[in-house]
Design an enzyme around this catalytic site. Structure first.
Site, PDB file in Angstrom:
ATOM      1  N   GLU A 157       0.836  -1.208   0.000  1.00  0.00           N
ATOM      2  CA  GLU A 157       0.000   0.000   0.000  1.00  0.00           C
ATOM      3  C   GLU A 157       0.868   1.253   0.000  1.00  0.00           C
ATOM      4  OE1 GLU A 157      -3.127   0.064  -1.183  1.00  0.00           O
ATOM      5  OE2 GLU A 157      -3.621  -1.366   0.401  1.00  0.00           O
ATOM      6  N   ASP A 180       2.891   2.138  -4.948  1.00  0.00           N
ATOM      7  CA  ASP A 180       2.888   2.213  -6.431  1.00  0.00           C
ATOM      8  C   ASP A 180       3.545   3.489  -6.945  1.00  0.00           C
ATOM      9  OD1 ASP A 180       0.643   3.794  -5.703  1.00  0.00           O
ATOM     10  OD2 ASP A 180      -0.692   2.912  -7.216  1.00  0.00           O
ATOM     11  N   GLY A 199     -12.644   2.726  -1.380  1.00  0.00           N
ATOM     12  CA  GLY A 199     -11.259   2.271  -1.522  1.00  0.00           C
ATOM     13  C   GLY A 199     -11.136   1.006  -2.360  1.00  0.00           C
ATOM     14  N   SER A 213     -13.626   2.228  -7.426  1.00  0.00           N
ATOM     15  CA  SER A 213     -14.801   2.421  -8.273  1.00  0.00           C
ATOM     16  C   SER A 213     -14.473   3.383  -9.419  1.00  0.00           C
ATOM     17  CB  SER A 213     -15.967   2.958  -7.445  1.00  0.00           C
ATOM     18  OG  SER A 213     -15.569   4.104  -6.726  1.00  0.00           O
ATOM     19  N   ASP A 267      -4.525   0.862  -9.465  1.00  0.00           N
ATOM     20  CA  ASP A 267      -5.953   0.615  -9.641  1.00  0.00           C
ATOM     21  C   ASP A 267      -6.303   0.367 -11.105  1.00  0.00           C
ATOM     22  OD1 ASP A 267      -5.708   1.366  -7.035  1.00  0.00           O
ATOM     23  OD2 ASP A 267      -6.767   3.271  -7.239  1.00  0.00           O
ATOM     24  N   TYR A 312      -3.527  12.513   0.384  1.00  0.00           N
ATOM     25  CA  TYR A 312      -2.862  11.603  -0.558  1.00  0.00           C
ATOM     26  C   TYR A 312      -1.706  12.340  -1.256  1.00  0.00           C
ATOM     27  CZ  TYR A 312      -2.283   8.109  -4.223  1.00  0.00           C
ATOM     28  OH  TYR A 312      -1.766   7.151  -5.057  1.00  0.00           O
TER      29      TYR A 312
HETATM   30  C1  GLA Z   1      -5.213   4.779  -4.111  1.00  0.00           C
HETATM   31  C2  GLA Z   1      -4.470   5.123  -5.399  1.00  0.00           C
HETATM   32  C3  GLA Z   1      -3.479   4.023  -5.772  1.00  0.00           C
HETATM   33  C4  GLA Z   1      -2.577   3.662  -4.588  1.00  0.00           C
HETATM   34  C5  GLA Z   1      -3.416   3.430  -3.326  1.00  0.00           C
HETATM   35  C6  GLA Z   1      -2.556   3.227  -2.115  1.00  0.00           C
HETATM   36  O1  GLA Z   1      -6.026   3.653  -4.339  1.00  0.00           O
HETATM   37  O2  GLA Z   1      -5.376   5.311  -6.460  1.00  0.00           O
HETATM   38  O3  GLA Z   1      -2.721   4.416  -6.889  1.00  0.00           O
HETATM   39  O4  GLA Z   1      -1.597   4.644  -4.394  1.00  0.00           O
HETATM   40  O5  GLA Z   1      -4.294   4.503  -3.071  1.00  0.00           O
HETATM   41  O6  GLA Z   1      -1.828   2.050  -2.213  1.00  0.00           O
END
Ligand code: GLA
Length: 387
Positions: free
Chosen positions: A37, A40, A127, A130, A175, A225
């Site tokens: 987590e 990426d 999370g 979607s 994602d 974020y």
């Molecule tokens: C969100 C982002 C992903 C990733 C996660 C955390 O889902 O869209 O790219 O960074 O958070 O792992």
């Protein structure tokens, strides 16, 4: 509801609204990340799978220069004028579609006008990606509508750019890659630096992936974020590496005096999480479920304490799961996705999954007064054309 029935229902909604049959039906799944987590966008490894929850689009050309959208999920409609530049606007859910259309136009494609009904059983804002499911479903539809097929990496990157430019979220690639490339019966070990993937089978009927939606979403998500991303970049620059993927714990320890504590802890999370992800892949290949579970708990603590993206509701679910323990059928549990609410993912024994579900549901609701949504999913298939 299975995908076939869900798609048939969406097609029925299209027929009722637009008085003809859809010409195309496409679907793209949400995802759950088992471990890895906030790695990426640091060029690290992630280890997600597609879930058996999809965004479905049923559509047909309308011989005009407009796109008419109906969201069966919220009842809203949107019109996109193809004679004008594609820009962000209202309603905001249509921005994901606009962003992908813009991506195709920038690749030199001419988009035909069409009517479409969009529906999704991926929980919104939970999370489970979607938004990526909607972007990737749209890209899959446009491949059909234009005849212009993208290679899977290009397709995922186009969808990611839609999220950056039209939803304003500087997300990584996990994602969208998962929604495009997920394979039934497999986890996807994705190297975000080389953008290569390895499929790791997860077909043991004795093992169930249980997802608990806390049904809370704390605000600030977008801003927090972006802040985490910036902190990781700062750590990498202090360490003199292109990204935290190239950093090691000894390097970080040696640089401790040159960074503040927050930056140190953010980097420690990323470096150790990348290691845990690779270890988890190794353990899964050997069906060492207890080991995988331990790595999941460690991941949660690191996200809670070092990366600070958890919240009390997510922590509560993980605590309840840990109390049930292996004797009660739970191997491991952690928050999944960006954090600040949303879902946890747990690895549990299939035979005890019903009992675990009702126990977590009851205790969580007693303590929070919030009803969670709990469901299991096998690893589902990535984006597909159904008609
Ligand atoms: C969100 C982002 C992903 C990733 C996660 C955390 O889902 O869209 O790219 O960074 O958070 O792992």
């Amino acid at each position: 509801m299975n995908l076939e029935n869900f798609a048939a229902e969406t097609a029925g909604k299209f027929e009722r609204k637009f008085k003809r049959k859809p010409e195309w039906i496409v679907a793209a799944p949400g995802r759950v990340n088992l471990i890895g987590e906030h790695t990426d966008y640091n060029d690290g490894f992630v280890f997600p799978m597609g879930i058996e929850r999809y965004t479905v689009i049923a559509a047909a050309p309308n011989n005009s220069r407009t796109i008419q959208l109906l969201s069966a999920t919220n009842g809203g409609t949107a019109t996109i004028d193809l004679t004008k530049p594609i820009i962000r606007g209202e309603p905001s859910w249509a921005n994901y579609v606009r962003g992908v259309i813009d991506g195709f136009i920038k690749k030199g494609q001419s988009i035909p006008g069409f009517d479409a009904v969009l529906d999704s059983n991926v929980p919104m804002g939970g999370g489970l990606s979607s938004s990526a499911a909607l972007e990737v479903a749209t890209a899959t539809l446009l491949e059909e509508a234009t005849g212009f097929k993208l290679d899977p990496v290009e397709k995922a990157l186009l969808a990611q750019k839609a999220e950056h430019d039209f939803a304003g979220v500087p997300c990584g690639i996990m994602d969208q890659f998962t929604s495009v490339m997920a394979k039934k019966g497999h986890l996807l070990l994705l190297d975000c630096r080389s953008r290569t993937t390895e499929l790791v089978p997860l077909t043991d009927p004795g093992i169930t992936i249980l997802i608990v939606n806390t049904n809370v979403k704390h605000e600030l998500t977008g801003g927090e974020y972006a802040k985490r991303r910036a902190q990781c970049e700062k750590a990498a620059s202090i360490l003199g590496v292109p990204s935290l993927r190239s950093a090691t714990m000894p390097m970080l320890e040696a640089a401790r005096g040159r960074m503040d504590d927050v930056i140190f802890r953010r980097a420690r999370h990323v470096i150790t999480e990348i290691e845990r992800t690779l270890e988890a892949a190794q353990e899964i290949r050997q069906s060492h479920w207890s080991q995988v579970g331990k790595l999941m708990y460690a991941s949660h603590l690191s996200l809670r304490d070092d990366f600070e993206v958890s919240c009390s509701e997510l922590d509560l679910v993980v605590d309840i799961a840990r109390e049930i323990g292996e004797a009660g059928g739970v191997y491991g549990c952690r928050m999944t996705g960006g954090g600040f609410g949303g879902c946890t993912v747990a690895l549990v024994q299939s035979g005890l999954s019903g009992q675990i579900t009702s126990h977590i549901g009851r205790v969580y609701q007693e303590k929070t007064r919030i009803e969670p949504a709990i469901f299991s999913s096998r690893p589902g298939q990535g984006a597909m054309v159904l008609k």
